[in-house]
Design a protein around this motif. Structure first.
Motif, PDB file in Angstrom:
ATOM      1  N   LYS A  78      41.075  47.065  39.795  1.00 51.28           N
ATOM      2  CA  LYS A  78      42.153  46.268  39.225  1.00 51.28           C
ATOM      3  C   LYS A  78      42.497  45.085  40.115  1.00 51.28           C
ATOM      4  CE  LYS A  78      44.248  50.040  36.594  1.00 51.28           C
ATOM      5  NZ  LYS A  78      45.473  50.857  36.368  1.00 51.28           N
ATOM      6  N   ARG A  79      42.177  45.176  41.413  1.00 46.36           N
ATOM      7  CA  ARG A  79      42.422  44.081  42.329  1.00 46.36           C
ATOM      8  C   ARG A  79      41.176  43.212  42.376  1.00 46.36           C
ATOM      9  NH1 ARG A  79      41.488  46.064  46.962  1.00 46.36           N
ATOM     10  NH2 ARG A  79      43.318  47.370  47.237  1.00 46.36           N
ATOM     11  N   LYS A  80      41.008  42.380  41.383  1.00 45.88           N
ATOM     12  CA  LYS A  80      39.793  41.592  41.282  1.00 45.88           C
ATOM     13  C   LYS A  80      40.119  40.123  41.032  1.00 45.88           C
ATOM     14  CE  LYS A  80      39.202  42.606  36.344  1.00 45.88           C
ATOM     15  NZ  LYS A  80      38.311  43.200  35.334  1.00 45.88           N
ATOM     16  N   ILE A  81      39.134  39.280  41.266  1.00 50.10           N
ATOM     17  CA  ILE A  81      39.307  37.847  41.076  1.00 50.10           C
ATOM     18  C   ILE A  81      39.309  37.534  39.589  1.00 50.10           C
ATOM     19  CG2 ILE A  81      38.272  35.591  41.500  1.00 50.10           C
ATOM     20  CD1 ILE A  81      37.087  36.775  44.069  1.00 50.10           C
ATOM     21  N   SER A  82      40.307  36.805  39.145  1.00 50.62           N
ATOM     22  CA  SER A  82      40.422  36.449  37.734  1.00 50.62           C
ATOM     23  C   SER A  82      39.562  35.232  37.422  1.00 50.62           C
ATOM     24  CB  SER A  82      41.882  36.152  37.374  1.00 50.62           C
ATOM     25  OG  SER A  82      42.707  37.263  37.650  1.00 50.62           O
ATOM     26  N   SER A 113      47.487  30.139  47.149  1.00 49.08           N
ATOM     27  CA  SER A 113      47.576  31.406  46.407  1.00 49.08           C
ATOM     28  C   SER A 113      46.940  31.275  45.022  1.00 49.08           C
ATOM     29  CB  SER A 113      49.034  31.848  46.283  1.00 49.08           C
ATOM     30  OG  SER A 113      49.795  30.965  45.478  1.00 49.08           O
ATOM     31  N   ILE A 114      47.099  30.131  44.390  1.00 50.42           N
ATOM     32  CA  ILE A 114      46.485  29.913  43.075  1.00 50.42           C
ATOM     33  C   ILE A 114      44.968  29.896  43.210  1.00 50.42           C
ATOM     34  CG2 ILE A 114      46.254  28.283  41.167  1.00 50.42           C
ATOM     35  CD1 ILE A 114      49.153  27.403  41.777  1.00 50.42           C
ATOM     36  N   SER A 115      44.472  29.192  44.205  1.00 49.73           N
ATOM     37  CA  SER A 115      43.027  29.139  44.433  1.00 49.73           C
ATOM     38  C   SER A 115      42.481  30.517  44.766  1.00 49.73           C
ATOM     39  CB  SER A 115      42.711  28.152  45.568  1.00 49.73           C
ATOM     40  OG  SER A 115      43.228  26.870  45.279  1.00 49.73           O
ATOM     41  N   TRP A 116      43.241  31.291  45.561  1.00 49.77           N
ATOM     42  CA  TRP A 116      42.829  32.651  45.929  1.00 49.77           C
ATOM     43  C   TRP A 116      42.719  33.528  44.691  1.00 49.77           C
ATOM     44  CZ3 TRP A 116      42.040  34.386  51.034  1.00 49.77           C
ATOM     45  CH2 TRP A 116      41.806  35.747  51.165  1.00 49.77           C
ATOM     46  N   ARG A 117      43.694  33.418  43.793  1.00 48.67           N
ATOM     47  CA  ARG A 117      43.711  34.231  42.578  1.00 48.67           C
ATOM     48  C   ARG A 117      42.422  34.056  41.774  1.00 48.67           C
ATOM     49  NH1 ARG A 117      48.226  35.452  38.720  1.00 48.67           N
ATOM     50  NH2 ARG A 117      49.554  34.360  40.211  1.00 48.67           N
ATOM     51  N   TYR A 118      41.896  32.833  41.745  1.00 48.29           N
ATOM     52  CA  TYR A 118      40.727  32.542  40.911  1.00 48.29           C
ATOM     53  C   TYR A 118      39.437  32.390  41.716  1.00 48.29           C
ATOM     54  CZ  TYR A 118      44.343  31.881  37.438  1.00 48.29           C
ATOM     55  OH  TYR A 118      45.409  32.084  36.597  1.00 48.29           O
ATOM     56  N   LEU A 145      50.791  37.562  43.475  1.00 51.07           N
ATOM     57  CA  LEU A 145      49.431  37.845  43.025  1.00 51.07           C
ATOM     58  C   LEU A 145      49.345  39.282  42.537  1.00 51.07           C
ATOM     59  CD1 LEU A 145      48.946  35.232  44.714  1.00 51.07           C
ATOM     60  CD2 LEU A 145      46.651  36.115  45.157  1.00 51.07           C
ATOM     61  N   PRO A 146      48.902  39.492  41.311  1.00 54.02           N
ATOM     62  CA  PRO A 146      48.862  40.844  40.733  1.00 54.02           C
ATOM     63  C   PRO A 146      48.070  41.816  41.593  1.00 54.02           C
ATOM     64  CG  PRO A 146      48.438  39.193  39.045  1.00 54.02           C
ATOM     65  CD  PRO A 146      48.419  38.474  40.365  1.00 54.02           C
ATOM     66  N   ASN A 169      52.997  42.890  48.456  1.00 51.86           N
ATOM     67  CA  ASN A 169      53.452  41.863  49.395  1.00 51.86           C
ATOM     68  C   ASN A 169      52.257  41.350  50.181  1.00 51.86           C
ATOM     69  OD1 ASN A 169      56.163  42.139  48.637  1.00 51.86           O
ATOM     70  ND2 ASN A 169      56.492  43.798  50.097  1.00 51.86           N
ATOM     71  N   LEU A 170      52.030  40.049  50.077  1.00 52.41           N
ATOM     72  CA  LEU A 170      50.774  39.464  50.554  1.00 52.41           C
ATOM     73  C   LEU A 170      51.026  38.284  51.485  1.00 52.41           C
ATOM     74  CD1 LEU A 170      47.600  39.048  50.274  1.00 52.41           C
ATOM     75  CD2 LEU A 170      48.159  37.556  48.331  1.00 52.41           C
ATOM     76  N   LEU A 171      50.229  38.215  52.537  1.00 51.01           N
ATOM     77  CA  LEU A 171      50.177  37.049  53.418  1.00 51.01           C
ATOM     78  C   LEU A 171      48.783  36.444  53.350  1.00 51.01           C
ATOM     79  CD1 LEU A 171      51.960  38.323  56.671  1.00 51.01           C
ATOM     80  CD2 LEU A 171      52.856  36.633  55.055  1.00 51.01           C
TER      81      LEU A 171
END
Length: 268
Positions: free
Chosen positions: A33-37, A53-58, A196-197, A201-203
């Motif tokens: 479930k913790r995967k790159i969208s 964070s947006i770039s990391w998400r994708y 980020l889904p 809590n993320l750094l």
């Protein structure tokens, strides 16, 4: 003899039934479930987002996203702004104009010392800030080109990196609640939050223009966006936000792409 057979039958049925519920291994969870969208056609910036964070998400390099959307360092973005992930003829015009009704930074109502330096400072985080952003955010950060990586925390590795599994783009280190988490290398905090889904809590720390590292599922984040941290500095406390056990999910990305952290961490 009949009583013995009956007793064995009851014991077998009880063991198989499990009380009417499927019995799962202790501490198990679905890491997939913790995967790159997959990047959408465009993304509307939300409060708390950063370009990183947006770039990391994708799974994209923040430099590419900035270039496509004509965003210059220090990569300030605004709530309601639409970010594109593929260049087209209209991208430059659409993204060069921010949403005028929802600026993410407003000047403080009362005069402050050294007004020139305060006016020149802009935040890199997309949120409605009521106070000036840290002055460090206005200064481009290049970092060290000779990174010395170290372990971010102690504990057993319970999940390793996999190039083929979408949910295993880092390593999971098990520990106890409140355990110290340290910066794996010196750098600048470019994201501190929980947007980020399934990362909790993320750094995210930027080490230089190539490498970023991430520290997920923390119980408490001890540093803020814009702070400069040194290798080994305490940055968070271990927890289980976004997961089912106390652990650290640790990732390293090179030019936006996940790589195996074990290639960089010292042997122990």
């Amino acid at each position: 003899m009949k009583w013995i057979l009956l007793l064995l039958l009851i014991t077998t049925l009880t063991a198989c039934g499990g009380g009417g519920r499927a019995v799962a291994p202790v501490g198990s969870y679905d890491s997939s479930k913790r995967k790159i969208s997959t990047p959408p056609n465009f993304y509307t910036v939300q409060r708390g987002d950063t370009l990183y964070s947006i770039s990391w998400r994708y799974g994209m390099d923040y430099k590419d996203v900035a270039r496509i959307n004509s965003i210059r360092s220090p990569y300030t973005i605004y709530v309601g702004q639409k970010l594109h992930f593929k260049a087209n003829n209209n991208t430059r015009k659409q993204t060069s104009t921010r949403n005028p009704t929802q600026p993410t930074y407003t000047k403080p109502p009362a005069p402050v010392p050294k007004p020139k330096s305060q006016v020149a400072t802009k935040p890199t985080t997309a949120k409605s800030a009521s106070a000036p952003a840290p002055t460090s955010s206005a200064q481009p950060f290049t970092g060290s080109q000779n990174l010395q990586w170290r372990w971010p925390t102690e504990g057993n590795i319970v999940s390793t990196y996999s190039n083929s599994s979408p949910g295993r783009k880092g390593i999971d280190i098990a520990g106890r609640a409140g355990q110290q988490i340290n910066a794996a290398a010196s750098g600048k905090v470019v994201y501190s939050g929980s947007g980020l889904p399934r990362y909790g809590n993320l750094l995210i720390i930027k080490h230089n223009d190539v490498y970023l590292s991430a520290y997920a599922h923390s119980d408490k984040l001890l540093v803020k966006e814009g702070e400069i941290v040194t290798a080994g500095q305490k940055i968070a406390l271990m927890g289980r936000t976004g997961t089912q056990r106390d652990q650290l999910h640790f990732e390293i990305r090179r030019n936006g792409k996940p790589i195996d952290p074990m290639r960089f961490l010292p042997k122990r």
